[in-house]
Design a protein around this motif. Structure first.
Motif, PDB file in Angstrom:
ATOM      1  N   LEU A   1       0.826  -1.205   0.000  1.00 28.70           N
ATOM      2  CA  LEU A   1       0.000   0.000   0.000  1.00 28.70           C
ATOM      3  C   LEU A   1       0.861   1.256   0.000  1.00 28.70           C
ATOM      4  CD1 LEU A   1      -2.931  -0.793   2.460  1.00 28.70           C
ATOM      5  CD2 LEU A   1      -3.106  -0.165   0.045  1.00 28.70           C
ATOM      6  N   TYR A   2       1.784   1.348   0.952  1.00 28.90           N
ATOM      7  CA  TYR A   2       2.535   2.600   1.118  1.00 28.90           C
ATOM      8  C   TYR A   2       3.623   2.802   0.073  1.00 28.90           C
ATOM      9  CZ  TYR A   2       0.354   4.040   5.485  1.00 28.90           C
ATOM     10  OH  TYR A   2      -0.544   4.484   6.420  1.00 28.90           O
ATOM     11  N   PHE A   3       4.161   1.697  -0.483  1.00 23.81           N
ATOM     12  CA  PHE A   3       5.281   1.863  -1.407  1.00 23.81           C
ATOM     13  C   PHE A   3       4.918   1.543  -2.856  1.00 23.81           C
ATOM     14  CE2 PHE A   3       7.253   1.538   2.718  1.00 23.81           C
ATOM     15  CZ  PHE A   3       8.209   2.544   2.667  1.00 23.81           C
ATOM     16  N   TYR A   4       3.667   1.166  -3.108  1.00 23.05           N
ATOM     17  CA  TYR A   4       3.265   0.889  -4.492  1.00 23.05           C
ATOM     18  C   TYR A   4       1.946   1.574  -4.845  1.00 23.05           C
ATOM     19  CZ  TYR A   4       1.644  -1.596  -8.618  1.00 23.05           C
ATOM     20  OH  TYR A   4       1.155  -1.892  -9.865  1.00 23.05           O
ATOM     21  N   ALA A   5       0.883   1.261  -4.066  1.00 26.22           N
ATOM     22  CA  ALA A   5      -0.451   1.657  -4.537  1.00 26.22           C
ATOM     23  C   ALA A   5      -0.853   3.086  -4.177  1.00 26.22           C
ATOM     24  CB  ALA A   5      -1.490   0.681  -3.984  1.00 26.22           C
TER      25      ALA A   5
ATOM     26  N   ILE B   1     -11.680  -9.678  -4.601  1.00 23.93           N
ATOM     27  CA  ILE B   1     -10.441 -10.104  -5.261  1.00 23.93           C
ATOM     28  C   ILE B   1      -9.648 -10.888  -4.224  1.00 23.93           C
ATOM     29  CG2 ILE B   1      -8.320  -9.283  -6.377  1.00 23.93           C
ATOM     30  CD1 ILE B   1      -9.980  -6.503  -6.639  1.00 23.93           C
ATOM     31  N   GLU B   2      -9.226 -12.088  -4.568  1.00 29.32           N
ATOM     32  CA  GLU B   2      -8.416 -12.867  -3.617  1.00 29.32           C
ATOM     33  C   GLU B   2      -6.962 -12.835  -4.047  1.00 29.32           C
ATOM     34  OE1 GLU B   2      -9.852 -16.683  -2.378  1.00 29.32           O
ATOM     35  OE2 GLU B   2     -11.951 -16.078  -2.605  1.00 29.32           O
ATOM     36  N   CYS B   3      -6.066 -12.825  -3.072  1.00 31.75           N
ATOM     37  CA  CYS B   3      -4.647 -12.847  -3.432  1.00 31.75           C
ATOM     38  C   CYS B   3      -3.827 -13.450  -2.300  1.00 31.75           C
ATOM     39  CB  CYS B   3      -4.148 -11.440  -3.769  1.00 31.75           C
ATOM     40  SG  CYS B   3      -3.860 -10.396  -2.346  1.00 31.75           S
TER      41      CYS B   3
ATOM     42  N   CYS C   1       0.094  -6.456  -5.316  1.00 29.89           N
ATOM     43  CA  CYS C   1       0.075  -5.277  -6.181  1.00 29.89           C
ATOM     44  C   CYS C   1      -0.904  -5.481  -7.336  1.00 29.89           C
ATOM     45  CB  CYS C   1       1.487  -4.957  -6.691  1.00 29.89           C
ATOM     46  SG  CYS C   1       2.583  -4.436  -5.350  1.00 29.89           S
ATOM     47  N   GLY C   2      -0.968  -6.718  -7.862  1.00 28.24           N
ATOM     48  CA  GLY C   2      -1.933  -7.017  -8.921  1.00 28.24           C
ATOM     49  C   GLY C   2      -3.357  -6.823  -8.412  1.00 28.24           C
ATOM     50  N   ALA C   3      -3.612  -7.290  -7.189  1.00 23.18           N
ATOM     51  CA  ALA C   3      -4.957  -7.146  -6.607  1.00 23.18           C
ATOM     52  C   ALA C   3      -5.293  -5.670  -6.385  1.00 23.18           C
ATOM     53  CB  ALA C   3      -5.029  -7.911  -5.284  1.00 23.18           C
ATOM     54  N   LEU C   4      -4.304  -4.901  -5.949  1.00 25.48           N
ATOM     55  CA  LEU C   4      -4.538  -3.464  -5.725  1.00 25.48           C
ATOM     56  C   LEU C   4      -4.805  -2.753  -7.054  1.00 25.48           C
ATOM     57  CD1 LEU C   4      -1.875  -2.989  -2.928  1.00 25.48           C
ATOM     58  CD2 LEU C   4      -4.318  -2.473  -2.689  1.00 25.48           C
TER      59      LEU C   4
ATOM     60  N   VAL D   1     -13.075  -5.288  -2.277  1.00 30.19           N
ATOM     61  CA  VAL D   1     -12.384  -5.858  -1.119  1.00 30.19           C
ATOM     62  C   VAL D   1     -11.336  -6.842  -1.617  1.00 30.19           C
ATOM     63  CG1 VAL D   1     -14.165  -7.646  -0.796  1.00 30.19           C
ATOM     64  CG2 VAL D   1     -12.615  -7.083   1.093  1.00 30.19           C
ATOM     65  N   ILE D   2     -10.151  -6.764  -1.023  1.00 32.40           N
ATOM     66  CA  ILE D   2      -9.098  -7.736  -1.333  1.00 32.40           C
ATOM     67  C   ILE D   2      -8.997  -8.686  -0.144  1.00 32.40           C
ATOM     68  CG2 ILE D   2      -6.625  -8.026  -1.732  1.00 32.40           C
ATOM     69  CD1 ILE D   2      -6.660  -5.211  -3.037  1.00 32.40           C
ATOM     70  N   LEU D   3      -9.243  -9.957  -0.415  1.00 33.69           N
ATOM     71  CA  LEU D   3      -9.098 -10.976   0.631  1.00 33.69           C
ATOM     72  C   LEU D   3      -7.685 -11.522   0.494  1.00 33.69           C
ATOM     73  CD1 LEU D   3     -12.580 -12.701   0.148  1.00 33.69           C
ATOM     74  CD2 LEU D   3     -11.938 -11.055   1.920  1.00 33.69           C
ATOM     75  N   ALA D   4      -6.809 -11.073   1.366  1.00 33.47           N
ATOM     76  CA  ALA D   4      -5.384 -11.394   1.237  1.00 33.47           C
ATOM     77  C   ALA D   4      -5.027 -12.525   2.196  1.00 33.47           C
ATOM     78  CB  ALA D   4      -4.551 -10.149   1.543  1.00 33.47           C
ATOM     79  N   ARG D   5      -4.741 -13.679   1.602  1.00 31.11           N
ATOM     80  CA  ARG D   5      -4.403 -14.850   2.438  1.00 31.11           C
ATOM     81  C   ARG D   5      -3.050 -14.646   3.097  1.00 31.11           C
ATOM     82  NH1 ARG D   5      -7.504 -18.841   3.607  1.00 31.11           N
ATOM     83  NH2 ARG D   5      -9.050 -19.537   2.096  1.00 31.11           N
TER      84      ARG D   5
END
Ligand SMILES: Cc1ncc(C[n+]2csc(CCOP(=O)(O)OP(=O)(O)O)c2C)c(N)n1
Ligand SMILES: [Mg+2]
Length: 280
Positions: A47-51, A210-212, A221-224, A236-240
């Motif tokens: 989040l902070y360094f890419y999106a 979106i799951e990732c 980053c793809g999910a974002l 919503v990103i469901l991040a495992r």
């Protein structure tokens, strides 16, 4: 826009540093929440360094993106990342949770540079993020708001109220990210309060899901990127993830949700985290 290999390596390197620094300071201060801090490392880093469009030198820019760490107990990881972004000196981490420190056990927007929303009581962050998102839209801004939630936190009814409202108001510039580690304070999410099929639940509430892999920078980053394509509905990103990721004896253990790290445990944890830095 996919993340480049160079950028991905850079972020992976940052994550290794962040994990070591957070474990060091939690041991030094004999406090904190190691499990949830380690599991959210890549999510916050992506989040902070890419999106997100957030920089310390324009901290008051009304058009900046906003990040709400709703699972506020992971504050140590947030602080380490904010320090890396230049909001304050990383040495200030040593003051974690001391009287008069700007870095308290949970994030405070009044005292900590870079913190957009105070959190700690679980369940409030998504409503706050939605309010920010709608306010930004009223102001004609195209800034995005990101809310980072715990999976245990989804037990809170206020989360689902915010979900209904976000869909009703078509908040497509709001992205929730769930740190989906399957563990909360007292046990696994299945033991404490089974949430069923999260993807089906969010979809039924009118959200794009979106799951990732929440420890894979490229996957995150793809999910974002995908969430930014959402038109007319929130995403919503469901991040495992794995609670305590990176320290073998903490991984998947609710007992490491929040307790001081002993001497032997600290040595082993650092050995493991240093070894990873050498191998990769
Ligand atoms: C309203 C509220 N109830 C209880 C707590 C105490 N508490 C802090 S963290 C936590 C568990 C959170 O689990 P989860 O959301 O899964 O976080 P993670 O696994 O990412 O650490 C609890 C119950 C709290 N902070 N707020
Ligand atoms: Mg959890």
């Amino acid at each position: 826009m996919a993340i480049s290999i160079e950028k991905r390596r850079e972020l992976e390197g940052l994550c290794r540093t962040f994990r070591r620094d957070v474990i060091r300071v939690l041991h030094e201060r004999q406090t904190g929440h190691p499990g949830g801090s380690l599991s959210v490392c890549e999510i916050l880093t992506a989040l902070y360094f890419y999106a997100a469009n957030i920089e310390a030198n324009r901290a008051e820019d009304p058009n900046r993106d906003r990040i709400v760490l709703s699972k506020g107990h992971a504050a140590p990881m947030l602080y380490r990342i904010l320090a890396e972004k230049g909001f304050f000196d990383p040495a200030e981490m040593h003051s974690l949770r001391t009287i008069d420190s700007r870095l308290q056990g949970h994030p405070c927007s009044h005292s900590t540079p870079g913190v957009d929303m105070t959190s700690g009581p679980l369940g409030i962050g998504l409503s706050a993020a939605l309010g920010m998102a709608l306010g930004l839209r009223c102001d004609g801004s195209d800034a995005r708001v990101y809310a980072v939630l715990g999976d245990g936190e989804l037990n809170e009814g206020t989360i689902w109220e915010a979900c209904m409202s976000a869909a009703k108001f078509g908040a497509d510039h709001l992205t929730a990210i769930v740190d989906w580690n399957g563990v909360q304070l007292d046990g696994t999410t299945e033991q404490v309060m089974p949430m069923g099929n999260l993807s089906a639940k969010f979809s039924a509430f009118g959200w794009r899901c979106i799951e990732c892999d929440g420890h894979d920078i490229a996957s995150l980053c793809g999910a974002l990127d995908e969430s930014r394509q959402s038109k007319g509905i929130p995403s919503v990103i469901l991040a495992r993830t794995v609670k305590g990721k990176g320290v073998s004896f903490m991984e998947g253990k609710n007992s490491w949700h929040g307790k001081p790290i002993g001497e032997e445990e600290f040595k082993q944890a650092m050995q493991e985290l240093e070894a990873k830095a050498v191998c990769q």
